[in-house]
Design a protein around this motif. Structure first.
Motif, PDB file in Angstrom:
ATOM      1  N   ILE A 136       0.836  -1.206   0.000  1.00 29.19           N
ATOM      2  CA  ILE A 136       0.000   0.000   0.000  1.00 29.19           C
ATOM      3  C   ILE A 136       0.869   1.254   0.000  1.00 29.19           C
ATOM      4  CG2 ILE A 136      -1.573   1.372   1.416  1.00 29.19           C
ATOM      5  CD1 ILE A 136      -3.045  -0.751  -0.058  1.00 29.19           C
ATOM      6  N   MET A 152      -2.153  -0.241  -8.211  1.00 30.62           N
ATOM      7  CA  MET A 152      -3.087  -1.005  -7.384  1.00 30.62           C
ATOM      8  C   MET A 152      -4.451  -1.043  -8.057  1.00 30.62           C
ATOM      9  SD  MET A 152      -4.293  -0.399  -3.417  1.00 30.62           S
ATOM     10  CE  MET A 152      -5.335   1.012  -3.818  1.00 30.62           C
ATOM     11  N   GLU A 154      -8.395  -2.330  -7.387  1.00 29.93           N
ATOM     12  CA  GLU A 154      -9.305  -2.722  -6.312  1.00 29.93           C
ATOM     13  C   GLU A 154     -10.655  -3.096  -6.908  1.00 29.93           C
ATOM     14  OE1 GLU A 154     -10.261  -1.155  -1.765  1.00 29.93           O
ATOM     15  OE2 GLU A 154      -9.460   0.209  -3.276  1.00 29.93           O
ATOM     16  N   GLY A 155     -11.046  -4.336  -6.726  1.00 35.19           N
ATOM     17  CA  GLY A 155     -12.319  -4.813  -7.262  1.00 35.19           C
ATOM     18  C   GLY A 155     -12.122  -5.925  -8.272  1.00 35.19           C
ATOM     19  N   MET A 200      -8.145  -5.154   5.718  1.00 37.30           N
ATOM     20  CA  MET A 200      -8.205  -4.589   4.370  1.00 37.30           C
ATOM     21  C   MET A 200      -9.011  -3.294   4.360  1.00 37.30           C
ATOM     22  SD  MET A 200      -9.379  -6.522   0.864  1.00 37.30           S
ATOM     23  CE  MET A 200      -8.092  -7.751   1.076  1.00 37.30           C
ATOM     24  N   LYS A 201     -10.077  -3.258   5.122  1.00 32.71           N
ATOM     25  CA  LYS A 201     -10.919  -2.059   5.193  1.00 32.71           C
ATOM     26  C   LYS A 201     -10.168  -0.898   5.833  1.00 32.71           C
ATOM     27  CE  LYS A 201     -15.355  -0.363   6.876  1.00 32.71           C
ATOM     28  NZ  LYS A 201     -16.604  -0.688   7.608  1.00 32.71           N
ATOM     29  N   SER A 204      -8.144   0.723   3.037  1.00 30.84           N
ATOM     30  CA  SER A 204      -8.834   1.079   1.802  1.00 30.84           C
ATOM     31  C   SER A 204      -9.355   2.514   1.863  1.00 30.84           C
ATOM     32  CB  SER A 204      -9.997   0.113   1.547  1.00 30.84           C
ATOM     33  OG  SER A 204     -10.719   0.477   0.390  1.00 30.84           O
ATOM     34  N   PRO A 209     -15.126  -1.555   1.036  1.00 33.10           N
ATOM     35  CA  PRO A 209     -14.164  -2.157   0.116  1.00 33.10           C
ATOM     36  C   PRO A 209     -14.714  -3.445  -0.498  1.00 33.10           C
ATOM     37  CG  PRO A 209     -13.136  -1.587   2.216  1.00 33.10           C
ATOM     38  CD  PRO A 209     -14.611  -1.453   2.409  1.00 33.10           C
ATOM     39  N   VAL A 213      -7.862  -7.002  -3.676  1.00 31.16           N
ATOM     40  CA  VAL A 213      -6.939  -5.974  -4.162  1.00 31.16           C
ATOM     41  C   VAL A 213      -5.799  -6.679  -4.891  1.00 31.16           C
ATOM     42  CG1 VAL A 213      -5.371  -4.108  -3.525  1.00 31.16           C
ATOM     43  CG2 VAL A 213      -7.504  -4.414  -2.274  1.00 31.16           C
ATOM     44  N   PRO A 272      -5.196   5.553  -7.925  1.00 30.53           N
ATOM     45  CA  PRO A 272      -6.288   4.614  -7.623  1.00 30.53           C
ATOM     46  C   PRO A 272      -7.676   5.203  -7.868  1.00 30.53           C
ATOM     47  CG  PRO A 272      -4.601   4.471  -5.927  1.00 30.53           C
ATOM     48  CD  PRO A 272      -4.217   5.604  -6.816  1.00 30.53           C
ATOM     49  N   ARG A 276     -10.451   3.662 -10.526  1.00 32.05           N
ATOM     50  CA  ARG A 276     -11.823   3.285 -10.146  1.00 32.05           C
ATOM     51  C   ARG A 276     -12.851   4.035 -10.991  1.00 32.05           C
ATOM     52  NH1 ARG A 276      -9.692   3.672  -4.854  1.00 32.05           N
ATOM     53  NH2 ARG A 276     -10.652   5.718  -4.621  1.00 32.05           N
TER      54      ARG A 276
END
Length: 412
Positions: A136, A152, A154-155, A200-201, A204, A209, A213, A272, A276
């Motif tokens: 991270i 990174m 995410e999703g 993880m949350k 994020s 989240p 990841v 990031p 997204r």
């Protein structure tokens, strides 16, 4: 003698006051301790006669069983209290996990299934493991991302778009197996790590989240295959808001433009938030970033027609730099061989270099007429309106290759 009397007269009140404060402090501490003692629950209550009987038997040496039995009873009570405390904390933890959206039955089922998924073995990370935190930190800023050459994702959907485009992640972190079971990825090439959802949350930037990841090597300019391609290039000039840049990239990919160029003043395309907002558009359309205007001029074809998206209805420039402004729907885009749309950021606007380029190539400014005293639109909304009008004209004329081109001056 008089000095001693004066000294005693001055110091004695302070000494009495200090003694009084110390007494009050000791009293408060004793009272507080007494109150705590009153609320404590005893492990076991027994009378003095039983204690004296056990002591006498120990002194005589006749039997040690009562002492052992008494100790065993105390230890049994302590163990029972520990078990009750553990059950109470366990139920509290389970309720918190349910609130966070992670059901305990799914976690338990993961433990029963084993340590292999999609042909790859995954590693379970404990609370003290810092591998995820180190990754991270490498993508926190533009400088760190480009130094480590890591991005990174995410999703699940964004990760799958990257894999389909040939950008294979080096590491994937997930909280549940169901998050990656449907991913189509090469077996044995990606390091998989299972970690707690709460951890993880914590790291994020999202309120909820997705629970998966991935970290990839920063790809070079993507060369995507498009079934529908317009002879259209979009130049983003000083677009510094990550959400706006992501929306532009997503719209450009949806319309089917040829490419996107980002000037040096734009935000990082691998941020990031941009990733997204773009929803995978990075992997479906060629994007070149960090170009100067001299480099941009060399990339444009000599037949390219320049259009600047302008929110003003009237020109506020001198006669030497004045560029005509027309409504965006009045231009016959389908008659042009190559089109270039320049759009600026909401804060900085269009740069002087962009205006000089449009004036040199005999370009135009196009605006979107608005009502109700609204002076401008969001950058994403404005570029969407213009690009889909261009696509509409090409679809109607059924001339996607633009073999016949006319001069833009014919526009009235």
């Amino acid at each position: 003698m008089n000095f001693l009397r004066s000294f005693n007269a001055v110091c004695m009140p302070f000494a009495k006051e200090t003694k009084k404060c110390i007494s009050i402090s000791i009293f408060n501490q004793t009272a507080c301790y007494s109150i705590k003692i009153q609320h404590r629950r005893p492990i076991k209550v027994y009378d003095a006669n039983a204690e004296s009987e056990i002591q006498n038997m120990e002194e005589d040496g006749t039997s040690k069983k009562p002492i052992k039995r008494f100790k065993d009873e105390i230890l049994g009570v302590v163990e029972l209290n520990k078990e009750k405390l553990w059950n109470r904390n366990k139920s509290k933890i389970e309720s918190e996990m349910n609130v966070e959206g992670l059901r305990t039955d799914e976690t338990d089922s993961d433990d029963e299934k084993g340590e292999t998924i999609l042909g790859s073995t995954f590693v379970r990370l404990g609370d003290s493991d810092t591998r995820f935190e180190r990754m991270i930190f490498k993508v926190q800023s533009k400088k760190q991302r480009h130094k480590a050459n890591i991005i990174m994702l995410e999703g699940k959907r964004l990760i799958q778009d990257a894999i389909s485009a040939g950008v294979v992640p080096t590491e994937i972190y997930f909280s549940r197996k169901s998050m990656i079971e449907n991913l189509v990825m090469p077996a044995g090439l990606i390091k998989l790590y299972k970690m707690p959802y709460n951890k993880m949350k914590k790291w994020s930037q999202l309120d909820t989240p997705p629970g998966v990841v991935a970290f990839c090597q920063m790809p070079k300019t993507m060369v995507a295959k498009q079934n529908f391609q317009l002879p259209l290039t979009v130049i983003c000039d000083n677009v510094r808001e990550p959400g706006n840049l992501g929306t532009i990239l997503r719209t450009v990919a949806g319309v089917g433009c040829n490419s996107v160029i980002l000037t040096k003043g734009c935000t990082d395309m691998w941020d990031p938030k941009v990733l997204r907002s773009a929803a995978g558009a990075h992997f479906h359309i060629p994007v070149e970033s960090g170009l100067t205007w001299d480099e941009i001029c060399k990339k444009l074809d000599k037949n390219t027609r320049i259009f600047i998206a302008e929110h003003k209805e009237e020109a506020e420039m001198s006669s030497e730099t004045m560029i005509p402004i027309v409504p965006y729907f009045s231009v016959k885009y389908s008659n042009l061989q190559d089109i270039c749309i320049i759009i600026g950021g909401e804060t900085e606007g269009i740069s002087d270099e962009a205006v000089n380029l449009a004036r040199y190539l005999d370009g135009l400014k196009i605006n979107i007429p608005l009502n109700n005293n609204i002076d401008s639109l969001n950058v994403g909304a404005a570029i969407s309106t213009i690009l889909f009008e261009i696509k509409r004209q090409f679809i109607i004329n059924n001339d996607l290759n633009c073999n016949e081109g006319n001069d833009v001056k014919s526009v009235k």
